[in-house]
Write an enzyme that holds these catalytic residues in place. Structure first.
Site, short mmCIF file in Angstrom:
data_model
loop_
_atom_site.label_atom_id
_atom_site.label_comp_id
_atom_site.label_asym_id
_atom_site.label_seq_id
_atom_site.Cartn_x
_atom_site.Cartn_y
_atom_site.Cartn_z
N ASP A 1 34.28 39.22 28.09
CA ASP A 1 34.26 40.50 28.86
C ASP A 1 34.24 41.51 28.03
OD1 ASP A 1 34.15 41.96 31.36
OD2 ASP A 1 34.68 40.51 32.37
N HIS B 1 28.79 43.51 30.74
CA HIS B 1 30.38 42.97 30.51
C HIS B 1 30.13 42.62 28.98
CE1 HIS B 1 32.34 43.97 33.97
NE2 HIS B 1 31.35 43.10 34.79
N GLU C 1 27.09 43.01 37.30
CA GLU C 1 27.44 44.25 36.95
C GLU C 1 26.88 44.85 35.61
OE1 GLU C 1 31.53 45.00 39.08
OE2 GLU C 1 31.74 44.18 37.37
C1 TNX Z 1 33.99 42.88 39.56
S1 TNX Z 1 33.50 39.73 40.55
C2 TNX Z 1 33.66 41.79 38.67
C3 TNX Z 1 34.90 41.57 37.56
C4 TNX Z 1 36.00 42.40 38.02
C5 TNX Z 1 36.34 42.44 39.49
C6 TNX Z 1 37.72 42.81 39.89
C7 TNX Z 1 32.42 40.07 39.37
C8 TNX Z 1 31.43 39.10 39.17
N1 TNX Z 1 32.70 41.16 38.53
O1 TNX Z 1 34.38 42.06 36.37
O2 TNX Z 1 37.20 42.04 37.22
O3 TNX Z 1 35.24 43.05 40.11
O4 TNX Z 1 37.85 42.53 41.18
#
Ligand code: TNX
Length: 772
Positions: A206, A279, A342
């Site tokens: 990450d 990420h 994301e």
């Molecule tokens: C979203 S869930 C993210 C994570 C974060 C999380 C916190 C997901 C696929 N991505 O990077 O840790 O929210 O709830």
């Protein structure tokens, strides 16, 4: 006696009989997840130093291997060896049989009688699961790592016929936001296995760290596994506070192999996740040439979503192919998780290589570029003999042909993927995010936000009702996610995962018709006792007092707990409640004057959890009907508009529950009073926390109406005034009798370029509308 009374009596006695059965079964057979069929029998089987073990027609040694751990465990706490018998004819014997007629691989049958135990399974996994059931039927001292000489090792007689509902039952852990030791990972896998979950999703890379040794790219761990500073407090807090200690860690390939083997022995598959294209800060900090701009970058110490992602140039794909080749060799899992969530597109928009890629490939926008990225990686993963899983963002711009989707932003992604013929694992944040708060007490340790008490986890059904029957076969199962931004140490992680994981286990294993929260709530405390012995720092939020505002001839506070056999003691004068404080019996009127309600839950004369505490303000609008209207984009927290008139102010930061929030178009809030009410002041209390995109409205018009249809303005407040008054807009006027008040809200909207986060949509957070 007429027919109806007889029928009522019959029905009534049937139901009370039913609940007695559920209760005694749950008490004496506290197995989690509850077996598909369990028929209690009289008496019990007693394990002792003469008990023998016999494997019948089990073909090879795999059944014996599946028994091995149980035997070791048993030896530790009971001292019994379970020597092997020569025949199956004797008494005081455990017989394990192969039964190829069972439908599912993970199924088992278990017969416990006074003289013997018979286990039938189709595969070693079924046998392993039968042993987990026996384990939970044994006295809890079984969990000790030292000999218990005073325990009588009784197992209550029963006939069990059991099999899971879903083939995929997973638990995830993010080891990037905070490093998690090999030892802790193993303890986690033990717990996964005990509850018949079968998959551990290991989130290994990450922005804040890369945790897996890759021989070809040593800097991924020499650089990428460490960061120089870590944010303290909540990401939404301002100003930011840092811990400037260098922290980190990673797993060598030898350690990974050891963990994979540890999991294999417990029938747990490990799915590794290597995040791409977003990420990726830890990667580009290690190899800046894989980014669009070339860096330099630091491994990230904040939480959130970051812009410097993998560039889509060829070098990235060869790098990732090399990485996944090493990863694939370490994990026998049929899947590799490639993330996909994301991924901001800002760098790609300004990157020559990415724009060229879009031209060459005929891609219309950056979403299609992300889709190209994932599809290209899918071919790499296929070459390695495996399939990809991705978060639901991989649907955007077109899903890769063979991808399995993890639906986390609600269930919509899962539904859409299943409709397109793709396999789905349901992991919606509102039901499956173990980083959410588990009670609504303001004294819970800081969490990311949200509200997910154990009964909400329990209530989730992966076969969501929006699915058509033909699509159900694509729902492989369910998973809960443990994102660790706000869980810095093992104790804290355990507190967030346990015992919610027990509810997850039942969601994954038990069919909807067999799920019963009342029975679960009786079995759960027995599991908690095992956790006590195993040294697991589980949460007792199950016992927390829950306060719900109800409107019952004025606003009242209803107190309750979901735990059975608990009573509630409370005070309203600000003093700390004790066992001698009054017992709560009926809803408490609130909202007429300022008041603090404090309450404790009590079982067997013991206080079970940190006290409930809530301050109530005086608010004439308390509990009155609220209607919120706008053209689109409504997004509610917890109770939605009910939060506006619950006489409680929202907790800070705004990620705590109790807020009404939305991001969208202009709208209005109307409050309707039950009877004509004399008022002279309205206060609109919002949050104006611009660093996290939260803005008080651009303006608010306040209107009142005596007849409920014609409204007159009583004042207007502008954003600048609210910003100066910590988000409050206050209008005072000569007393008026009103039936309704209306607030016309002009949203702050898109954040202008003079402010941080410019170009993004702002959100509105309101905690209360106070009427005096
Ligand atoms: C979203 S869930 C993210 C994570 C974060 C999380 C916190 C997901 C696929 N991505 O990077 O840790 O929210 O709830």
């Amino acid at each position: 006696m007429n027919f109806i009374t007889i029928k009522t009596i019959l029905l009534f006695s049937f139901f009370s009989l039913f609940s007695v059965i559920v209760r005694t079964q749950s008490n004496e057979y506290p197995i989690i997840p509850v077996p598909a069929e369990l028929v209690p029998q009289k008496g019990s089987f007693t394990l002792n130093d003469k008990t023998q073990l016999y494997f019948q027609n089990t073909m090879d040694s795999s059944f014996e291997e599946a028994f091995y751990l149980f035997r070791e465990h048993l030896k530790r706490s009971t001292g019994f060896d379970l020597p092997k018998a020569n025949t199956n004819s004797g008494k005081n014997i455990i017989i394990c049989k192969l039964n190829t007629n069972l439908e599912k691989d993970e199924a088992y049958k278990l017969l416990v009688s006074r003289s013997k135990i018979e286990i039938e399974a189709k595969t070693p996994i079924g046998l392993f699961y039968a042993l987990q059931s026996i384990r939970q039927l044994l006295p809890m001292e079984f969990e000790q790592t030292t000999l218990s000489t005073s325990t009588k090792w009784n197992i209550p007689c029963c006939v069990i016929n059991d099999a899971p509902t879903f083939v995929y039952r997973g638990l995830h852990m993010d080891v990037c936001r905070h490093f998690v030791s090999v030892e802790e990972v193993k303890k986690y896998i033990d717990q996964i296995a005990m509850l018949k979950l079968n998959t551990f999703h290991w989130h290994l890379t990450d922005d804040q760290a890369w945790r897996i040794e890759i021989k070809k790219y040593p800097k991924l761990t020499t650089v990428g596994a460490y960061r120089n500073r870590t944010l303290q407090g909540h990401n939404n807090d301002y100003p930011r506070v840092w811990d400037n200690t260098r922290t980190g860690g990673f797993y060598t390939q030898e350690e990974i192999k050891d963990v994979v083997d540890y999991a294999r022995k417990r029938f747990v598959t490990i799915i590794p996740e290597i995040e791409m294209p977003g990420h990726a800060t830890a990667v580009v900090a290690s190899y800046p040439e894989l980014s669009c701009s070339g860096g330099p970058f630091d491994v990230e110490g904040r939480w959130g979503v970051f812009n410097d992602v993998f560039c889509t140039k060829d070098e990235t794909f060869s790098f990732l192919e090399d990485v996944l080749t090493e990863v694939a060799a370490l994990f026998p899992s049929p899947y590799i998780h490639i993330g996909g969530d994301e991924c901001p597109k800002v760098r790609w928009k300004r990157c020559h290589a990415c724009q060229q890629r879009m031209k060459d490939e005929g891609l219309e926008d950056e979403h299609q570029l992300q889709s190209y990225f994932v599809k290209r990686m899918e071919t790499v993963v296929h070459k390695l003999g495996k399939r990809i899983i991705g978060w639901d963002e991989i649907l955007e711009g077109g899903i890769a042909p063979d991808a399995t989707v993890m639906s986390w932003r609600g269930i919509a992604g899962g539904i859409s993927a299943a409709k397109q013929g793709h396999d789905v694992i349901m992991t919606p944040s509102e039901a499956m995010y173990f980083d959410f708060y588990q009670s609504s007490l303001h004294t819970e340790p800081l969490a990311i936000g949200g509200y997910l008490p154990i009964e909400r986890v329990y209530a989730f059904n992966p076969y969501v009702k929006e699915l058509e029957p033909k699509d159900l076969k694509h729902i492989l199962g369910v998973q809960a996610n443990t994102w660790t931004e706000y869980m810095p140490d093992a104790q804290h992680r355990e507190m967030m995962v346990f015992p919610r994981v027990a509810a997850l286990a039942e969601v994954g294993w038990t069919s909807e018709k067999n799920k019963d929260f009342d029975s679960f709530a009786i079995r759960l405390p027995k599991l908690m006792k095992r956790y006590d012995i195993m040294g697991i720092n589980y949460s007792r939020a199950f016992y927390s007092v829950v306060g719900t505002a109800i409107n019952d001839g004025g606003l009242k506070l209803k107190l309750s707990t979901i735990a059975p056999e608990t009573s509630i003691h409370y005070t309203t004068d600000g003093s700390d409640p004790t066992l001698s404080s009054p017992i709560y019996r009926e809803p408490i009127p609130v909202g007429e004057k300022e008041m603090v309600v404090k309450a404790i839950s009590v079982k067997n004369n013991k206080v079970m959890y940190i006290p409930y505490e809530r301050s109530f303000i005086a608010n004439k609008a308390g509990g009155q009907k609220v209607v919120f209207e706008n053209a689109d984009g409504v997004r509610f927290e917890q109770n939605g508009s009910g939060n506006l008139t619950d006489c409680t102010m929202g907790g800070r930061p705004v990620s705590r529950p109790d807020w009404f929030s939305y991001a969208g178009t202009d709208g209005s809030i109307t409050i309707e009073f039950e009877k004509l009410t004399s008022i002279s002041k309205i206060t609109f209390s919002s949050a104006n926390q611009n660093n996290v995109l939260v803005y008080s409205p651009k303006s608010i018009n306040f209107l009142v109406s005596e007849d409920g249809t014609t409204f007159f303005p009583v004042g207007a407040v502008w954003h600048q005034q609210m910003a100066a008054a910590k988000g409050k807009a206050i209008v005072s006027f000569t007393p008026k009798k009103v039936k309704k008040i209306k607030l016309e809200i002009a949203m702050y909207g898109i954040i202008p370029n003079t402010e941080p986060n410019s170009g993004e949509m702002s959100a509105l957070f309101v905690d209360e509308i106070i009427v005096e």
